[in-house]
Design a protein around this motif. Sequence first.
Motif, PDB file in Angstrom:
ATOM      1  N   LYS A   1       1.303   7.422 -12.310  1.00 28.87           N
ATOM      2  CA  LYS A   1       1.747   6.449 -13.303  1.00 28.87           C
ATOM      3  C   LYS A   1       2.183   7.103 -14.615  1.00 28.87           C
ATOM      4  CE  LYS A   1      -2.940   5.403 -14.972  1.00 28.87           C
ATOM      5  NZ  LYS A   1      -3.964   4.346 -15.070  1.00 28.87           N
TER       6      LYS A   1
ATOM      7  N   LEU B   1      -2.437   4.037  -3.664  1.00 31.43           N
ATOM      8  CA  LEU B   1      -2.408   2.835  -4.501  1.00 31.43           C
ATOM      9  C   LEU B   1      -2.387   1.583  -3.640  1.00 31.43           C
ATOM     10  CD1 LEU B   1       0.542   1.160  -4.666  1.00 31.43           C
ATOM     11  CD2 LEU B   1       1.234   3.180  -5.914  1.00 31.43           C
ATOM     12  N   SER B   2      -2.882   0.515  -4.231  1.00 34.43           N
ATOM     13  CA  SER B   2      -2.804  -0.820  -3.651  1.00 34.43           C
ATOM     14  C   SER B   2      -2.185  -1.718  -4.720  1.00 34.43           C
ATOM     15  CB  SER B   2      -4.194  -1.320  -3.259  1.00 34.43           C
ATOM     16  OG  SER B   2      -4.119  -2.620  -2.711  1.00 34.43           O
ATOM     17  N   TYR B   3      -1.154  -2.446  -4.345  1.00 32.47           N
ATOM     18  CA  TYR B   3      -0.340  -3.153  -5.336  1.00 32.47           C
ATOM     19  C   TYR B   3      -0.247  -4.624  -4.971  1.00 32.47           C
ATOM     20  CZ  TYR B   3       3.996  -4.218  -7.999  1.00 32.47           C
ATOM     21  OH  TYR B   3       4.942  -4.756  -8.847  1.00 32.47           O
TER      22      TYR B   3
ATOM     23  N   GLY C   1      -2.952   8.988  -7.608  1.00 31.45           N
ATOM     24  CA  GLY C   1      -2.403   7.738  -8.102  1.00 31.45           C
ATOM     25  C   GLY C   1      -2.474   7.633  -9.612  1.00 31.45           C
ATOM     26  N   GLU C   2      -3.582   8.082 -10.188  1.00 25.36           N
ATOM     27  CA  GLU C   2      -3.721   8.052 -11.640  1.00 25.36           C
ATOM     28  C   GLU C   2      -2.677   8.926 -12.319  1.00 25.36           C
ATOM     29  OE1 GLU C   2      -5.585   6.190 -13.463  1.00 25.36           O
ATOM     30  OE2 GLU C   2      -6.693   5.218 -11.852  1.00 25.36           O
TER      31      GLU C   2
ATOM     32  N   GLN D   1       0.852  -1.186   0.000  1.00 26.66           N
ATOM     33  CA  GLN D   1       0.000   0.000   0.000  1.00 26.66           C
ATOM     34  C   GLN D   1       0.887   1.235   0.000  1.00 26.66           C
ATOM     35  OE1 GLN D   1      -2.952   0.245   3.121  1.00 26.66           O
ATOM     36  NE2 GLN D   1      -4.548  -0.453   1.725  1.00 26.66           N
TER      37      GLN D   1
ATOM     38  N   TRP E   1       8.095   6.432 -12.818  1.00 24.25           N
ATOM     39  CA  TRP E   1       7.189   5.419 -12.318  1.00 24.25           C
ATOM     40  C   TRP E   1       7.699   4.000 -12.560  1.00 24.25           C
ATOM     41  CZ3 TRP E   1       4.076   4.384  -8.774  1.00 24.25           C
ATOM     42  CH2 TRP E   1       3.184   3.327  -8.844  1.00 24.25           C
TER      43      TRP E   1
ATOM     44  N   ILE F   1      -1.890  -3.303 -10.081  1.00 27.50           N
ATOM     45  CA  ILE F   1      -1.947  -2.072  -9.306  1.00 27.50           C
ATOM     46  C   ILE F   1      -3.340  -1.465  -9.400  1.00 27.50           C
ATOM     47  CG2 ILE F   1      -0.986   0.237  -8.980  1.00 27.50           C
ATOM     48  CD1 ILE F   1       1.564  -0.740 -10.320  1.00 27.50           C
TER      49      ILE F   1
ATOM     50  N   PHE G   1      -5.103   2.065  -8.420  1.00 30.59           N
ATOM     51  CA  PHE G   1      -4.910   3.428  -7.939  1.00 30.59           C
ATOM     52  C   PHE G   1      -6.197   3.890  -7.269  1.00 30.59           C
ATOM     53  CE2 PHE G   1      -1.859   3.032 -11.446  1.00 30.59           C
ATOM     54  CZ  PHE G   1      -0.700   3.431 -10.792  1.00 30.59           C
ATOM     55  N   THR G   2      -6.079   4.361  -6.051  1.00 30.05           N
ATOM     56  CA  THR G   2      -7.259   4.663  -5.243  1.00 30.05           C
ATOM     57  C   THR G   2      -7.511   6.155  -5.081  1.00 30.05           C
ATOM     58  OG1 THR G   2      -5.902   4.488  -3.233  1.00 30.05           O
ATOM     59  CG2 THR G   2      -7.047   2.504  -3.955  1.00 30.05           C
TER      60      THR G   2
END
Length: 238
Positions: A78, A58-60, A74-75, A49, A83, A67, A69-70
Amino acid sequence: MGGPEACLGFLVLLLIVWFSGTHGDAHSLSYNFTIDPQPRPGQLWCEVQGHVDREVFLSYDCGHAKIIFTSPLGEKVKTTKSWETQIETLRDIRDLLYDFTLEKPRVTDPLTLQARMTCRCEDDRHISGSWQFGLNGQMSLHFDSENGHWRVDHPGGRWMKEKWENDRAVTDFLMRVSMLDCRAWLQDFMVLWEKMLKTSASPTTGPPRFQPRATAIKPKAWILPVVLTSFIITGFLG
């Protein structure tokens, strides 16, 4: 030259400047790893996280390179040039932690390894970096990236310290990632965030959902000390 009233006014002005000055400009980036080499059905063996200022962006699934993106930040992340390099570094950390779980003395014990890398840019631009490591949810070992010192916070971290403390390659890797790589990533994220605020904040759309910590003390946080101090000073000078 000026009487008690002038002195009082000057002191109150100093207090207002002191209490209402810009504070809280510190920002932080952290990645929390969970490694479980023997996961139960339906569970991931490697999860990460990412947090900026304690907000998840993000949660990976680092076992399958997926991945999520939350946040709007996050968007945007990348799209940065760094990145791909950042993802490669996260994989290197994953491999280091996974290899470490295989070296645990009692391999028959259930084992989940946690690691938290954090870099922080203070409001005076000082950069600090640190790592925490734990087993089965108990954080037990701390590594200060600034001075290379290890500290055992729980008996479970003693064998981890003995394993890594004298491994110069591991120490150098941890220091580089948290003090240099992480610092550059955080700076990139803050630049993105500032651009997002400029382009997204409008009467119709409002600011992005992800918001950094406040950068200044709100008036109610400093008005009371100033008022109380004014009364005290007035009592002495009156």
